[in-house]
Design an enzyme around this catalytic site. Sequence first.
Site, PDB file in Angstrom:
ATOM      1  NE  ARG A  39      65.264  82.656  12.299  1.00 48.17           N
ATOM      2  CZ  ARG A  39      64.716  81.840  11.386  1.00 48.17           C
ATOM      3  NH1 ARG A  39      63.545  81.277  11.625  1.00 48.17           N
ATOM      4  NH2 ARG A  39      65.309  81.603  10.247  1.00 48.17           N
ATOM      5  CG  ASP A  98      62.351  85.524   2.184  1.00 46.76           C
ATOM      6  OD1 ASP A  98      62.749  86.686   2.011  1.00 46.76           O
ATOM      7  OD2 ASP A  98      62.082  84.748   1.250  1.00 46.76           O
ATOM      8  CG  ASN A 158      48.202  82.838   0.510  1.00 47.04           C
ATOM      9  OD1 ASN A 158      47.039  82.562   0.770  1.00 47.04           O
ATOM     10  ND2 ASN A 158      48.558  83.478  -0.605  1.00 47.04           N
TER      11      ASN A 158
END
Length: 266
Positions: free
Chosen positions: A55, A50, A166
């Site tokens: 990037r 991920d 989160n």
Amino acid sequence: MDKKIFVYTNGTEMSTNIEKILRKKLNKTGLRVFEEYDESTELIICIGGDGTLLRLVQDFNFPKTPIVGINTGHLGFFQEILPEKIDDFIFLYNQDRYSIQGLNGVTCCVKTDSSSSKHTALNEITVKGLLTHPVHLNISINNSFIERFSGDGICVASPAGSTAYNYALGGSIVDPRLNLLQVTPIAPMQNVAYRSFTSSILLPSNDKLTVIPCNNDDCNLSVIYDGMMTDYKNIKEISICLSRKKINLVRFDDYQFWEKVKSKFL
Ligand code: NAP
């Protein structure tokens, strides 16, 4: 006509080996790998985890070209293909048997006494005090004052970012078909002196969150977008909303968001 492919990799030994195998297989099937990315590219193949995808998104500024990920990273929540399934991927892709999942980013505008800067992230924008200082921030939604937040900071996540920082902060996992903004407090202070929301709040996709430092001491803040950090001095205001920029991930028939969540988190 040959389809134009661009390969983006994190350059680890494993990714480099996978890239070599992939290039050989693609060349045999009418999918041509080009060394440069441009807007006529029909597919970006992202080899890594991920973090590599994040990037890529920053390097190419949320490319409109569909992206498919081959997971050689640790988690690979965005990544659709396992290295051992490359043949299946090429077969299905050549037959156009896939759908596109659009994922919006989250964007912020940071105004200081002398500048204005924008950052857009796929996962989240985080606003924190410098080093370990707690911060006191006036939070408004659509210009209506909501709370004086005290704590380490706030994380504002897109649906795509709900499973990243989160989630580690206690925020909720959001099915990306719900286009919303999730505001999650980072170590909110709760005592007789300070009161802040302790759970996430969810905002509709067109709402705007505004953060205004309460005191001079709170004007120096770090703004972190998908793990990249910029420290600002003399901040007057930070506004954050869902971005119109989005990425388009290739998904095959067996993709189901909650199955993916189950396989990666439980
Ligand atoms: P990193 O330390 O390599 O990545 C942190 C982890 O987050 C990696 O395992 C990465 O997966 C995973 N990840 C990234 N986006 C995700 C998503 N949307 N859903 C589920 N997992 C996801 O740092 P990085 O590569 O620069 O990535 C920056 C991201 O790290 C930030 O956007 C933030 O969300 C996340 N982060 C997490 C924490 C935490 O969990 N406490 C703290 C800070 C930052 P791969 O292994 O496949 O790369």
